[in-house]
Structures are given as C-alpha cells and as structure tokens.
Motif scaffolding. Structure first.
Motif, PDB file in Angstrom:
ATOM      1  N   TYR A 177     -12.094 -12.665  -0.337  1.00 40.85           N
ATOM      2  CA  TYR A 177     -12.824 -11.829  -1.295  1.00 40.85           C
ATOM      3  C   TYR A 177     -12.703 -10.352  -0.942  1.00 40.85           C
ATOM      4  N   VAL A 178     -12.516  -9.526  -1.970  1.00 39.77           N
ATOM      5  CA  VAL A 178     -12.545  -8.066  -1.836  1.00 39.77           C
ATOM      6  C   VAL A 178     -13.641  -7.572  -2.768  1.00 39.77           C
ATOM      7  N   GLY A 179     -14.577  -6.783  -2.245  1.00 42.40           N
ATOM      8  CA  GLY A 179     -15.718  -6.316  -3.031  1.00 42.40           C
ATOM      9  C   GLY A 179     -15.381  -5.162  -3.964  1.00 42.40           C
ATOM     10  N   PHE A 180     -16.226  -4.956  -4.962  1.00 39.82           N
ATOM     11  CA  PHE A 180     -16.010  -3.893  -5.947  1.00 39.82           C
ATOM     12  C   PHE A 180     -16.015  -2.500  -5.331  1.00 39.82           C
ATOM     13  N   GLN A 181     -16.710  -2.318  -4.218  1.00 36.99           N
ATOM     14  CA  GLN A 181     -16.783  -1.009  -3.577  1.00 36.99           C
ATOM     15  C   GLN A 181     -15.544  -0.722  -2.717  1.00 36.99           C
ATOM     16  N   GLU A 182     -14.631  -1.689  -2.605  1.00 37.35           N
ATOM     17  CA  GLU A 182     -13.467  -1.523  -1.734  1.00 37.35           C
ATOM     18  C   GLU A 182     -12.238  -0.936  -2.437  1.00 37.35           C
ATOM     19  N   ALA A 183     -12.381  -0.592  -3.709  1.00 33.57           N
ATOM     20  CA  ALA A 183     -11.295   0.075  -4.428  1.00 33.57           C
ATOM     21  C   ALA A 183     -11.908   1.073  -5.398  1.00 33.57           C
ATOM     22  N   GLU A 184     -11.299   2.249  -5.471  1.00 30.74           N
ATOM     23  CA  GLU A 184     -11.709   3.249  -6.459  1.00 30.74           C
ATOM     24  C   GLU A 184     -10.543   3.445  -7.418  1.00 30.74           C
ATOM     25  N   ILE A 185     -10.859   3.372  -8.697  1.00 32.12           N
ATOM     26  CA  ILE A 185      -9.849   3.421  -9.746  1.00 32.12           C
ATOM     27  C   ILE A 185     -10.092   4.646 -10.616  1.00 32.12           C
ATOM     28  N   THR A 186      -9.028   5.395 -10.885  1.00 37.26           N
ATOM     29  CA  THR A 186      -9.096   6.508 -11.825  1.00 37.26           C
ATOM     30  C   THR A 186      -8.062   6.263 -12.916  1.00 37.26           C
ATOM     31  N   PRO A 187      -8.505   5.759 -14.076  1.00 41.43           N
ATOM     32  CA  PRO A 187      -7.552   5.552 -15.175  1.00 41.43           C
ATOM     33  C   PRO A 187      -7.138   6.893 -15.776  1.00 41.43           C
ATOM     34  N   LEU A 188      -5.877   7.028 -16.081  1.00 40.08           N
ATOM     35  CA  LEU A 188      -5.352   8.265 -16.662  1.00 40.08           C
ATOM     36  C   LEU A 188      -5.039   8.046 -18.138  1.00 40.08           C
ATOM     37  N   PRO A 189      -5.128   9.107 -18.948  1.00 38.67           N
ATOM     38  CA  PRO A 189      -4.891   8.958 -20.394  1.00 38.67           C
ATOM     39  C   PRO A 189      -3.516   8.400 -20.755  1.00 38.67           C
ATOM     40  N   ASN A 190      -2.535   8.509 -19.862  1.00 37.83           N
ATOM     41  CA  ASN A 190      -1.178   8.041 -20.175  1.00 37.83           C
ATOM     42  C   ASN A 190      -0.969   6.543 -19.970  1.00 37.83           C
ATOM     43  N   GLY A 191      -2.049   5.807 -19.628  1.00 37.85           N
ATOM     44  CA  GLY A 191      -1.934   4.364 -19.470  1.00 37.85           C
ATOM     45  C   GLY A 191      -1.631   3.915 -18.048  1.00 37.85           C
ATOM     46  N   THR A 192      -1.664   4.835 -17.098  1.00 42.41           N
ATOM     47  CA  THR A 192      -1.515   4.472 -15.694  1.00 42.41           C
ATOM     48  C   THR A 192      -2.865   4.681 -15.009  1.00 42.41           C
ATOM     49  N   ALA A 193      -2.937   4.390 -13.743  1.00 45.61           N
ATOM     50  CA  ALA A 193      -4.179   4.595 -13.000  1.00 45.61           C
ATOM     51  C   ALA A 193      -3.859   4.936 -11.553  1.00 45.61           C
ATOM     52  N   TYR A 194      -4.719   5.726 -10.966  1.00 40.16           N
ATOM     53  CA  TYR A 194      -4.638   6.062  -9.554  1.00 40.16           C
ATOM     54  C   TYR A 194      -5.609   5.151  -8.820  1.00 40.16           C
ATOM     55  N   VAL A 195      -5.170   4.526  -7.735  1.00 42.42           N
ATOM     56  CA  VAL A 195      -5.991   3.566  -6.995  1.00 42.42           C
ATOM     57  C   VAL A 195      -6.092   3.986  -5.537  1.00 42.42           C
ATOM     58  N   VAL A 196      -7.319   4.018  -5.022  1.00 44.35           N
ATOM     59  CA  VAL A 196      -7.562   4.265  -3.602  1.00 44.35           C
ATOM     60  C   VAL A 196      -8.258   3.033  -3.045  1.00 44.35           C
ATOM     61  N   LEU A 197      -7.661   2.410  -2.039  1.00 43.83           N
ATOM     62  CA  LEU A 197      -8.267   1.249  -1.397  1.00 43.83           C
ATOM     63  C   LEU A 197      -9.110   1.698  -0.212  1.00 43.83           C
ATOM     64  N   ASN A 198     -10.321   1.162  -0.133  1.00 42.63           N
ATOM     65  CA  ASN A 198     -11.240   1.419   0.974  1.00 42.63           C
ATOM     66  C   ASN A 198     -11.615   0.081   1.590  1.00 42.63           C
ATOM     67  N   LEU A 199     -10.602  -0.655   2.019  1.00 44.40           N
ATOM     68  CA  LEU A 199     -10.811  -2.009   2.516  1.00 44.40           C
ATOM     69  C   LEU A 199     -11.519  -1.963   3.864  1.00 44.40           C
ATOM     70  N   VAL A 200     -12.660  -2.648   3.946  1.00 41.11           N
ATOM     71  CA  VAL A 200     -13.506  -2.539   5.135  1.00 41.11           C
ATOM     72  C   VAL A 200     -13.319  -3.657   6.144  1.00 41.11           C
ATOM     73  N   SER A 201     -12.884  -4.802   5.710  1.00 39.33           N
ATOM     74  CA  SER A 201     -12.701  -5.922   6.627  1.00 39.33           C
ATOM     75  C   SER A 201     -11.468  -5.674   7.494  1.00 39.33           C
ATOM     76  N   GLN A 202     -11.541  -6.014   8.759  1.00 39.75           N
ATOM     77  CA  GLN A 202     -10.390  -5.844   9.653  1.00 39.75           C
ATOM     78  C   GLN A 202      -9.175  -6.612   9.153  1.00 39.75           C
ATOM     79  N   SER A 203      -9.406  -7.786   8.586  1.00 39.35           N
ATOM     80  CA  SER A 203      -8.269  -8.558   8.094  1.00 39.35           C
ATOM     81  C   SER A 203      -7.619  -7.873   6.895  1.00 39.35           C
ATOM     82  N   HIS A 204      -8.417  -7.090   6.127  1.00 36.87           N
ATOM     83  CA  HIS A 204      -7.863  -6.346   5.006  1.00 36.87           C
ATOM     84  C   HIS A 204      -6.945  -5.231   5.505  1.00 36.87           C
TER      85      HIS A 204
END
Length: 125
Positions: free
Chosen positions: A67-94
C-alpha cells in the motif's frame, strides 16, 4: 522493471469537495484552482488529482507490492494533459527500489477523467 497504471473517475465536483482532505496533501489543496481557465472547477480538479494518484499507485504496485498512502505523492495536473508528480514515499521498502514516475497524463472523455502513468526503477530504461 516498470509498470503502467490507468484509472477512470467520473467528473464529480461534489464528490471531489467531500474527499479533498483525505486524498490531497496540504500543498495540493492550496494549489487548487489552477485549471479553472480550462473549465475545471476546484472540486473537479480534486477528482482529477485523485485519478492521477490512482494511476500512479497502480503503476507502482507491481514493483512495490504494498500500500502507498495518498500523502505519499503530490500531483500537479497541467492544462496540456500532462502532470508533474513528486513522490514522498515514507516506507523504507518504498525508498529502496528508487521508483521514478516517467509519465503521467490525463484526458476528459464523456464526463470522466481518464488518467495514465508509467513508472520504472531509477537507472533502468
């Protein structure tokens, strides 16, 4: 190793406002409204970000198998149909696998957001 994720969510601003605090980080909540110029309300944008997160998580699952929680990724959708994604994975295995989001995209189709993403391991093609 790589993965592909796809998600489909009904464009529903009312539902988006209801789930906003659960599925978005504080920063994502502050950024809402950037797609109003292309006709997407804040509530609808929540559903878009939710769908993008779901597609990213589905792409990562074959690699992480947990499981990966909702707080572990930040999404910025762009008007051109793409998105910028930042992962903030907190589990060591992640962190260990070095997962990178290669693509994230979205489209509006017949009252739905269709989203897709691809992920892979750092250093792999």
């Amino acid at each position: 190793l790589s993965g592909i994720g796809i998600d489909l969510e009904r464009i529903d601003g009312k539902r988006g406002r209801r789930i906003q605090r659960k599925v978005l980080t504080e920063r994502e909540q502050k950024e809402l409204g950037r797609l109003e110029a292309v006709g997407i309300s804040k509530g609808e944008e929540v559903m878009l970000r939710f769908s993008l997160k779901e597609s990213v998580y589905k792409a990562m699952h074959p690699i992480l198998c947990e499981y990966v929680g909702f707080q572990e990724a930040e999404i910025t959708p762009l008007p051109n149909g793409t998105a910028y994604v930042v992962l903030n994975l907190v589990s060591q295995s992640h962190i260990r696998p070095g997962i990178v989001v290669r693509t994230a995209s979205w489209r509006q189709i017949n009252g739905f957001f269709l989203t897709s993403s691809s992920v892979g391991l750092l250093g792999s093609d």
